[in-house]
Design a protein around this motif. Structure first.
Motif, PDB file in Angstrom:
ATOM      1  N   GLU A 110      63.544  19.523  37.019  1.00  0.00           N
ATOM      2  CA  GLU A 110      63.479  20.790  36.283  1.00  0.00           C
ATOM      3  C   GLU A 110      62.636  21.814  37.040  1.00  0.00           C
ATOM      4  OE1 GLU A 110      65.280  21.558  33.752  1.00  0.00           O
ATOM      5  OE2 GLU A 110      66.116  19.542  33.585  1.00  0.00           O
ATOM      6  N   THR A 115      75.327  24.280  30.719  1.00  0.00           N
ATOM      7  CA  THR A 115      75.750  23.872  29.379  1.00  0.00           C
ATOM      8  C   THR A 115      75.554  22.382  29.134  1.00  0.00           C
ATOM      9  OG1 THR A 115      78.010  23.729  30.240  1.00  0.00           O
ATOM     10  CG2 THR A 115      77.395  25.745  29.099  1.00  0.00           C
ATOM     11  N   PRO A 173      72.507  20.445  30.077  1.00  0.00           N
ATOM     12  CA  PRO A 173      71.181  20.426  30.713  1.00  0.00           C
ATOM     13  C   PRO A 173      70.640  19.043  31.009  1.00  0.00           C
ATOM     14  CG  PRO A 173      71.019  21.022  28.390  1.00  0.00           C
ATOM     15  CD  PRO A 173      72.473  21.022  28.725  1.00  0.00           C
ATOM     16  N   LYS A 184      70.846  37.232  32.870  1.00  0.00           N
ATOM     17  CA  LYS A 184      71.250  35.834  32.707  1.00  0.00           C
ATOM     18  C   LYS A 184      70.307  34.895  33.461  1.00  0.00           C
ATOM     19  CE  LYS A 184      74.812  36.254  30.046  1.00  0.00           C
ATOM     20  NZ  LYS A 184      74.768  35.681  28.674  1.00  0.00           N
ATOM     21  N   GLU A 237      67.132  34.619  31.404  1.00  0.00           N
ATOM     22  CA  GLU A 237      67.349  33.768  30.221  1.00  0.00           C
ATOM     23  C   GLU A 237      67.262  32.293  30.601  1.00  0.00           C
ATOM     24  OE1 GLU A 237      71.071  34.767  28.494  1.00  0.00           O
ATOM     25  OE2 GLU A 237      70.401  36.711  27.718  1.00  0.00           O
ATOM     26  N   GLN A 238      67.887  31.946  31.713  1.00  0.00           N
ATOM     27  CA  GLN A 238      67.858  30.548  32.139  1.00  0.00           C
ATOM     28  C   GLN A 238      66.458  30.132  32.585  1.00  0.00           C
ATOM     29  OE1 GLN A 238      70.431  28.790  31.521  1.00  0.00           O
ATOM     30  NE2 GLN A 238      69.665  26.854  32.332  1.00  0.00           N
ATOM     31  N   ASP A 277      63.632  31.360  31.388  1.00  0.00           N
ATOM     32  CA  ASP A 277      62.847  31.181  30.157  1.00  0.00           C
ATOM     33  C   ASP A 277      63.120  29.819  29.538  1.00  0.00           C
ATOM     34  OD1 ASP A 277      61.722  33.667  30.424  1.00  0.00           O
ATOM     35  OD2 ASP A 277      63.105  34.668  29.047  1.00  0.00           O
ATOM     36  N   TYR A 278      64.418  29.444  29.539  1.00  0.00           N
ATOM     37  CA  TYR A 278      64.793  28.145  28.964  1.00  0.00           C
ATOM     38  C   TYR A 278      64.153  26.991  29.750  1.00  0.00           C
ATOM     39  CZ  TYR A 278      67.639  24.037  28.006  1.00  0.00           C
ATOM     40  OH  TYR A 278      68.042  22.760  27.710  1.00  0.00           O
ATOM     41  N   ILE A 279      64.221  27.047  31.077  1.00  0.00           N
ATOM     42  CA  ILE A 279      63.667  25.982  31.914  1.00  0.00           C
ATOM     43  C   ILE A 279      62.146  25.928  31.776  1.00  0.00           C
ATOM     44  CG2 ILE A 279      63.363  25.168  34.290  1.00  0.00           C
ATOM     45  CD1 ILE A 279      66.124  24.689  33.272  1.00  0.00           C
ATOM     46  N   ASN A 280      61.486  27.098  31.725  1.00  0.00           N
ATOM     47  CA  ASN A 280      60.033  27.134  31.550  1.00  0.00           C
ATOM     48  C   ASN A 280      59.615  26.433  30.263  1.00  0.00           C
ATOM     49  OD1 ASN A 280      58.316  28.282  33.582  1.00  0.00           O
ATOM     50  ND2 ASN A 280      59.402  30.222  33.317  1.00  0.00           N
ATOM     51  N   LYS A 281      60.308  26.753  29.173  1.00  0.00           N
ATOM     52  CA  LYS A 281      59.985  26.117  27.886  1.00  0.00           C
ATOM     53  C   LYS A 281      60.242  24.615  27.945  1.00  0.00           C
ATOM     54  CE  LYS A 281      60.966  30.233  25.096  1.00  0.00           C
ATOM     55  NZ  LYS A 281      61.889  30.847  24.108  1.00  0.00           N
ATOM     56  N   LYS A 282      61.319  24.229  28.626  1.00  0.00           N
ATOM     57  CA  LYS A 282      61.659  22.812  28.728  1.00  0.00           C
ATOM     58  C   LYS A 282      60.589  22.059  29.513  1.00  0.00           C
ATOM     59  CE  LYS A 282      65.458  19.706  29.901  1.00  0.00           C
ATOM     60  NZ  LYS A 282      66.839  19.595  30.438  1.00  0.00           N
TER      61      LYS A 282
END
Length: 353
Positions: A39, A71, A73, A92, A95-96, A98-103
């Motif tokens: 990640e 889609t 992950p 875009k 957005e991705q 932000d998603y990876i950071n939170k993950k």
């Protein structure tokens, strides 16, 4: 022991199904750290990526996007160049990211207690008492400094809230138990409309069965997961008698013998409709004269628009006595009823029997 990687259909610490059987905690922890490292590599890819081209995807690109690591992950690898190229705008990419950071932050939080245990570090627990209703935001009521046994505290709360009740508790949906189950009070009973069992099925049914009030049986709705080992451990009366059975996964020999009135099967693609398992299911349906109003619904994503034509033609070629209709076929049965197989298309494609 760390959950998952144990030969059972159980999610790992990151909420993923990993079929590799790893016998030691150290090995499982190392596998999770490798996932975390991937990640981080993905995040670096996004940081260094400069989008180019038209921000609007064409139809073929949309299908590629659906099959990409964005889609799915849980795919355990870095992004391919052709996947990155599907991110056509800076928005875009952000957005991705932000998603990876939170993950990554969440994965680190999940790993921390086990790393502390390995390093013999006892953390200071702070219990957050929160409340929320439905899908509303959670409100923090109080912070409690606690140094005792977390599991005993959870069991004490359950006993305080639910034990010694004169009447069963009305429950619309009971989800769980989680991967690290807590013992329920022995005298607690629930009237459950929808029971959603996730992973580790034999153990979970044994934990839940004592608290189900007999007045709600058979269940109105039951959701269970069929993993890589098929339908092992699913020979329970609660499963066989539920009025509506939802199965995540596929096992043709198992579903062929189901007697539930309504069965909904959720799978990744429509490939299963084009093999002998599906044909044998239809033949068994006719031979055993399944009762009128029995319905099987298959939910899946069809990658091609002509899937319905191919599947219905496949059924017509393999089954005797088929009568073609509009996006459907009919098969006469001995009990003067008709087996109606039809194809519907919406957000997901539904193939109904």
């Amino acid at each position: 022991m760390l959950p998952g990687n144990n030969g059972f259909d159980e999610k790992n610490l990151f909420g993923e199904y990993d079929l590799e059987n790893i016998l030691t905690n150290e090995g499982r922890l190392q596998k999770l750290k490798e996932k975390l490292e991937i990640e981080k590599q993905r995040l670096n890819q996004l940081i260094n990526y400069q989008p180019k081209g038209n921000p609007i995807l064409n139809r073929d690109e949309e299908r590629r996007y659906v099959r990409s690591a964005f889609t799915f992950p849980s795919v355990n690898r870095i992004y391919k160049n052709e996947e990155l190229e599907l991110l056509r705008s800076d928005e875009k990419v952000r957005e991705q990211m932000d998603y990876i950071n939170k993950k990554i932050k969440q994965m680190k939080k999940e790993l921390l207690p086990f790393e502390n245990k390995r390093n013999n570090i006892r953390p200071k627990f702070e219990i957050h008492i929160i409340k929320h209703q439905g899908y509303s935001n959670q409100d923090l009521i109080e912070r409690v400094d606690y140094q005792g046994d977390i599991h005993m505290a959870q069991e004490s709360i359950l006993k305080f809230m639910f034990a010694k009740r004169r009447h069963p508790i009305q429950v619309n949906t009971l989800i769980g138990p989680p991967e690290c189950p807590i013992r329920m009070p022995s005298d607690m009973k629930m009237r459950i409309k929808h029971l959603d069992l996730q992973g580790g099925l034999p153990m979970n049914i044994q934990l839940v069965k004592p608290i189900i009030d007999k007045s709600c049986l058979p269940l109105e709705k039951l959701t269970v997961f069929i993993g890589s080992r098929g339908a092992q451990g699913m020979d329970h009366e609660i499963i066989k008698t539920s009025k509506r059975l939802i199965l995540n996964g596929m096992d043709f020999p198992f579903i062929q013998n189901l007697k539930n009135q309504t069965v909904e099967l959720r799978v990744h693609s429509d490939d299963f409709l084009k093999n002998d398992g599906f044909i044998n299911l239809i033949k068994n349906w006719v031979e055993t004269d399944k009762p009128i109003s029995t319905c099987f619904r298959f939910l899946f994503c069809a990658m091609k628009d002509d899937s319905s034509i191919k599947v219905l033609k496949y059924v017509s070629d393999r089954i005797d006595g088929v009568v073609a209709g509009n996006k459907c076929v009919y098969i006469p049965m001995r009990n003067y009823s008709v087996l109606n197989i039809r194809y519907e298309q919406g957000n997901a494609c539904n193939f109904l029997i």
